[in-house]
Enzyme design. Structure first.
Site, PDB file in Angstrom:
ATOM      1  N   LYS A 177       8.842   6.217 -13.706  1.00  0.00           N
ATOM      2  CA  LYS A 177       8.814   6.925 -12.423  1.00  0.00           C
ATOM      3  C   LYS A 177       8.078   6.091 -11.382  1.00  0.00           C
ATOM      4  CE  LYS A 177       4.949   9.734 -14.071  1.00  0.00           C
ATOM      5  NZ  LYS A 177       3.900  10.246 -13.248  1.00  0.00           N
ATOM      6  N   ARG A 193      -1.584  22.415 -14.993  1.00  0.00           N
ATOM      7  CA  ARG A 193      -0.826  21.832 -13.887  1.00  0.00           C
ATOM      8  C   ARG A 193       0.591  22.404 -13.951  1.00  0.00           C
ATOM      9  NH1 ARG A 193      -0.279  15.325 -13.253  1.00  0.00           N
ATOM     10  NH2 ARG A 193       1.123  15.636 -15.028  1.00  0.00           N
ATOM     11  N   TYR A 199     -12.845  -6.458  11.143  1.00  0.00           N
ATOM     12  CA  TYR A 199     -13.034  -5.233  11.933  1.00  0.00           C
ATOM     13  C   TYR A 199     -14.414  -4.624  11.694  1.00  0.00           C
ATOM     14  CZ  TYR A 199      -8.113  -5.002  13.239  1.00  0.00           C
ATOM     15  OH  TYR A 199      -6.884  -5.262  13.776  1.00  0.00           O
ATOM     16  N   MET A 206      -4.527  -4.886   8.325  1.00  0.00           N
ATOM     17  CA  MET A 206      -3.179  -4.458   7.941  1.00  0.00           C
ATOM     18  C   MET A 206      -2.403  -5.578   7.222  1.00  0.00           C
ATOM     19  SD  MET A 206      -0.080  -2.887  10.241  1.00  0.00           S
ATOM     20  CE  MET A 206      -1.021  -1.529  10.876  1.00  0.00           C
TER      21      MET A 206
END
Ligand SMILES: Cc1ncc(COP(=O)(O)O)c(C=O)c1O
Length: 366
Positions: free
Chosen positions: A35, A131, A256, A304
């Protein structure tokens, strides 16, 4: 020159890991969990590489199953969460899929459906994770209904999921396992409950089927180390290069917010990889990276498209130097710890703009 970031996928390593899982559970059949695009590795390529070994695959949705069928995968494919809408039963039947039933609406949808051939069903027991699935008494009642509906289902299994098979403290695992065993003995049901941690270290839970995921991709899911003598091989190596080098005086901010400052005169390498590729922005200063095979540390916030590393102690490193962000030589699990996460999220988080490049030796088929 093309942007150098790529995810190299070693399909031989995948097969090694699958064989290890299968050998640990010799009386059990190992369904490969592919998956989330095979945990970020490419579902069709990975299922194709395992096709001669794995008797079945498991995915999270019908869309993922359709992708595998379109990619030429013929094995049974289990929908781990079953159908999301009743009309999907037509596709389940048309594509020969196996379905989990975890809720009454799915059960009623199946009982109202008229298949040409009875379908394979994996009824989900909530053994304590809370769950998905039916608690034991409700499970037994649903099992009986399905067993009697012979025109709807031919092949009925018990499936459940462990919340804590990875922990050193086995208390929670044992409680869940006891519930599974109780129901299994009462019904004589074939069971499928072992994820990677249980496949690795809980032989009592191997059952008729096991379903390893993360271990196939070479990440250790256990709280502690793998048992002695077991080796998982990393399947994905996330590789890039230095695209710039800065030489900075002591006290200069990098990146940053200036989170990190040079403690001395430093050489800072700029790597083409960032959170826009799926590299985790939570990576702390000190997160390891290999530059020309030498361990270096991330310094400053991940941007990024780029991240910065201190290469002061690797004088030969320069623009063009090879960078490994994780994979061969640097375990994804170690990187994950520096990002306060787990290998699963890093691997599944590699974004589509990162090209997957597949390698395997030609003689490894079969
Ligand atoms: C229902 C189910 N089965 C099996 C797996 C595989 O687990 P692992 O990747 O820990 O082996 C998962 C993973 O999320 C799952 O949700």
């Amino acid at each position: 020159m093309a942007r150098p970031l790529r995810a190299e996928i070693d399909l031989d390593a995948l097969r090694h890991n699958y064989r290890l899982a299968a050998s640990l559970a010799p009386g059990s059949r190992s369904m490969a969990v592919v998956k989330a695009d095979a945990y970020g590795h490419g579902a069709v390529a990975c299922a194709g590489a395992l096709a001669a070994l794995a008797p079945a695959f498991a995915v999270a949705s019908i869309e993922e199953a359709v992708t595998l069928r379109e990619g030429g995968i013929d094995q049974p494919i289990l929908l781990l969460e079953g159908i999301f809408e009743a009309h999907e039963l037509e596709t389940v039947e048309a594509l020969g899929l196996w379905q989990v039933i975890h809720s009454d609406w799915q059960l009623e949808a199946l009982l109202a459906y008229e298949p040409r051939q009875p379908l394979t069903v994996w009824l989900k027991l909530d053994s304590g994770m809370h769950r998905l699935g039916f608690p034991p008494a409700a499970f037994i009642a649903r099992w009986e209904r399905l067993r009697q509906a012979r025109d709807k289902t031919c092949d009925l299994h018990l499936i459940s999921h462990f919340a804590s098979a990875d922990l050193d403290d086995a208390t929670a695992f044992n409680a869940q396992h006891e519930v599974v065993e109780h129901v299994r003995q009462q019904l004589g049901a074939p069971i499928c409950v072992a994820n990677s941690p249980a496949t690795l270290v809980k032989p009592q839970a191997h059952g008729a089927w096991n379903r390893p995921g993360i271990m196939l991709y070479g990440s250790n899911p256990l709280e502690g180390d793998l048992p002695a003598g077991l080796t998982l091989q990393p399947v994905m190596t996330l590789r890039s290069r230095l695209i710039a080098v800065q030489t900075l005086d002591a006290g200069q901010p990098v990146g940053y917010g200036g989170r990190w400052r040079t403690p001395r005169r430093s050489r800072i390498g700029v790597v083409a990889a960032g959170y826009g590729d799926g590299y985790d922005r939570h990576a702390m200063d000190g997160t390891p990276v290999l530059v020309d095979g030498q361990r270096c540390a991330i310094t400053g916030r991940v941007s990024m498209d780029m991240l910065t590393v201190d290469i002061s102690h690797v004088p030969e490193a320069d623009v063009g130097s090879e960078v490994v962000l994780w994979g061969k030589g640097l375990a994804v699990d170690e990187v994950a710890r520096h990002c306060d996460t787990i290998g699963y999220t890093l691997l599944t988080g590699v974004l589509p703009r990162v090209p997957r490049v597949y390698s395997r030796s030609p003689k490894s088929d079969g």
